[in-house]
Write a protein that holds these residues in place. Structure first.
Motif, PDB file in Angstrom:
ATOM      1  N   LEU A  53      20.275 -17.072  58.976  1.00 23.03           N
ATOM      2  CA  LEU A  53      19.477 -15.872  58.775  1.00 23.03           C
ATOM      3  C   LEU A  53      18.886 -15.352  60.056  1.00 23.03           C
ATOM      4  O   LEU A  53      18.450 -16.107  60.901  1.00 23.03           O
ATOM      5  CB  LEU A  53      18.334 -16.170  57.805  1.00 23.03           C
ATOM      6  N   ARG A  54      18.901 -14.007  60.185  1.00 22.01           N
ATOM      7  CA  ARG A  54      18.192 -13.391  61.292  1.00 22.01           C
ATOM      8  C   ARG A  54      17.129 -12.513  60.656  1.00 22.01           C
ATOM      9  O   ARG A  54      17.310 -11.994  59.571  1.00 22.01           O
ATOM     10  CB  ARG A  54      19.153 -12.527  62.095  1.00 22.01           C
ATOM     11  N   LYS A  55      16.067 -12.357  61.397  1.00 25.77           N
ATOM     12  CA  LYS A  55      14.947 -11.623  60.820  1.00 25.77           C
ATOM     13  C   LYS A  55      14.928 -10.202  61.377  1.00 25.77           C
ATOM     14  O   LYS A  55      15.278  -9.987  62.526  1.00 25.77           O
ATOM     15  CB  LYS A  55      13.672 -12.331  61.249  1.00 25.77           C
ATOM     16  N   LEU A  56      14.502  -9.266  60.565  1.00 22.60           N
ATOM     17  CA  LEU A  56      14.340  -7.899  61.060  1.00 22.60           C
ATOM     18  C   LEU A  56      12.927  -7.751  61.567  1.00 22.60           C
ATOM     19  O   LEU A  56      11.975  -7.948  60.840  1.00 22.60           O
ATOM     20  CB  LEU A  56      14.564  -6.912  59.915  1.00 22.60           C
ATOM     21  N   MET A  57      12.818  -7.398  62.821  1.00 24.51           N
ATOM     22  CA  MET A  57      11.490  -7.391  63.405  1.00 24.51           C
ATOM     23  C   MET A  57      10.677  -6.170  63.004  1.00 24.51           C
ATOM     24  O   MET A  57       9.547  -6.264  62.622  1.00 24.51           O
ATOM     25  CB  MET A  57      11.589  -7.463  64.929  1.00 24.51           C
ATOM     26  N   ARG A  58      11.285  -5.002  63.083  1.00 19.82           N
ATOM     27  CA  ARG A  58      10.490  -3.800  62.862  1.00 19.82           C
ATOM     28  C   ARG A  58      10.847  -3.167  61.532  1.00 19.82           C
ATOM     29  O   ARG A  58      11.923  -2.633  61.359  1.00 19.82           O
ATOM     30  CB  ARG A  58      10.715  -2.826  64.006  1.00 19.82           C
ATOM     31  N   THR A 108      13.773   8.601  70.065  1.00 18.18           N
ATOM     32  CA  THR A 108      14.290   7.519  70.901  1.00 18.18           C
ATOM     33  C   THR A 108      14.770   6.336  70.069  1.00 18.18           C
ATOM     34  O   THR A 108      15.535   5.511  70.546  1.00 18.18           O
ATOM     35  CB  THR A 108      13.206   7.012  71.852  1.00 18.18           C
ATOM     36  N   GLU A 109      14.311   6.263  68.833  1.00 16.65           N
ATOM     37  CA  GLU A 109      14.638   5.061  68.072  1.00 16.65           C
ATOM     38  C   GLU A 109      15.756   5.283  67.075  1.00 16.65           C
ATOM     39  O   GLU A 109      16.067   4.416  66.291  1.00 16.65           O
ATOM     40  CB  GLU A 109      13.389   4.589  67.330  1.00 16.65           C
ATOM     41  N   ARG A 110      16.353   6.473  67.116  1.00 16.94           N
ATOM     42  CA  ARG A 110      17.337   6.792  66.075  1.00 16.94           C
ATOM     43  C   ARG A 110      18.522   5.842  66.065  1.00 16.94           C
ATOM     44  O   ARG A 110      19.056   5.550  65.005  1.00 16.94           O
ATOM     45  CB  ARG A 110      17.861   8.216  66.265  1.00 16.94           C
ATOM     46  N   ASP A 111      18.941   5.380  67.229  1.00 19.38           N
ATOM     47  CA  ASP A 111      20.130   4.533  67.225  1.00 19.38           C
ATOM     48  C   ASP A 111      19.807   3.087  66.895  1.00 19.38           C
ATOM     49  O   ASP A 111      20.697   2.257  66.838  1.00 19.38           O
ATOM     50  CB  ASP A 111      20.840   4.626  68.578  1.00 19.38           C
TER      51      ASP A 111
END
Lengths: 155, 185
Positions: A53-58, A108-111
């Protein structure tokens, strides 16, 4: 001295004065570890288990898709459906939905948008792969298949 | 004569607490933002039409059919317990075995499913493949698998970025999830 003991009238009451304390502890636990439900999930969701598992930070950069058999089968049938943001959508609506999610984000965060797919274990690979193809067309290439932690798999 | 101040009856405190607890139980969920992370390939039309020749030896084929049966390098297989080590041996072959990969840069693990394959089986196999790669990265970075994944999840911390870069050096995550075959629906 009478040979018979006087019947002593002893009643032991379990003190329940600490019940509110226990309940408050439970309450604090739930207040701290849970979040308010944002969408009600209309599909059957038995999430598979995995170990890597990897966690989603944001959380703000995550868009959720739910795939599974609808809960209300008499209304929506037994075929697995795709749900995004409270409504059922078709594969052809996915690109539009992704762009709508992107519009909510900063330029800036769209990608960095990650799509989190919560898929039922019985859903077939066919519909999932159609969703993947549409996401590729929409250039939303970061994908996460939500899974629960599998603690009992032997190494 | 001193009178004891009347106490407010606090028998109802428990009731209020139960009410609040019920409210929270009903309106909240325990968040789950963990899972298997993959990167999708570029859009279908954008890929160049020329066929890049990939040698048989550089592909490790894992296939699932519509009944969830597993085929590894053309051989049917029931038990996936040794699969992770086979993948690791394949990636790190570096030309030793002529039937296995040239080097980790060229080694590709190809995962092909069918439209009728269940999601559960797909995740089971994807988990094994990713475990093989994360184990390799973790070994190369000198940390445990769990630590590597935790580091990879948050690259804004410079220590994590260092671990991530060190682990991935020379071994690209070449997991190719192919378009599913159309036997099932």
């Amino acid at each position: 001295m009478s040979k018979f003991k006087k019947k002593t009238n002893v009643k032991q009451e379990i003190p329940t004065s600490s019940m509110p304390d226990v309940v408050f502890m439970l309450l604090f636990f739930f207040m701290v570890t849970t979040e308010m439900r944002k969408t009600s999930i209309e599909v059957k969701q038995e999430i598979p288990k995995a170990t890597q598992l990897r966690k989603l930070m944001r959380k703000s950069l995550v868009a959720n898709i739910y795939i599974g058999e609808p809960k209300k089968t008499d209304l929506y049938g037994r075929e697995p459906r795709i749900q995004a943001d409270d409504v059922f959508i078709d594969t052809k609506d996915i690109i539009r939905w992704v762009n709508a999610q992107r519009d909510n984000l900063d330029e800036t965060e769209r990608d960095q948008l990650t799509v989190a797919m919560k898929v039922d274990i019985d859903a077939k690979r066919g519909i999932i792969s159609d969703v993947e193809t549409e996401l590729r067309k929409a250039s939303a290439r970061k994908l996460l298949y939500s899974t629960l932690e599998n603690n009992d798999r032997k190494q | 004569m001193a009178r004891t101040t009347p106490d407010i009856p606090n028998a109802s405190m428990a009731d209020i607490a139960f009410l609040l607890l019920t409210f929270f139980l009903v309106t909240t969920t325990i968040p789950n933002n963990k899972g298997l992370s993959i990167g999708l390939p570029p859009p279908p039309e954008a890929t160049p039409p020329e066929d890049i020749k990939i040698q048989e030896r550089n592909m490790f084929k894992i296939q699932l059919n519509s009944s969830d049966a597993l085929l590894v390098e053309g051989v049917p297989r029931e038990d996936i317990s040794g699969l992770k080590d086979e993948i690791k041996t394949f990636v790190l072959n570096n030309g030793r075995d002529p039937a296995s990969s040239d080097n980790p840069e060229k080694a590709i693990v190809s995962f092909k499913t069918d439209r009728g394959t269940s999601h559960k089986r797909f995740i089971e196999l994807l988990d094994v493949i990713q475990e093989a790669y994360y184990d390799l990265y973790a070994e190369q970075a000198g940390v445990t698998n769990a630590k590597f994944r935790a580091a990879a999840s948050d690259l804004s911390v410079p220590d994590n970025k260092a671990i991530y870069d060190k682990g991935r050096a020379g071994i690209p995550l070449n997991i190719s999830i192919a378009d599913p075959t159309k036997v099932g629906n």
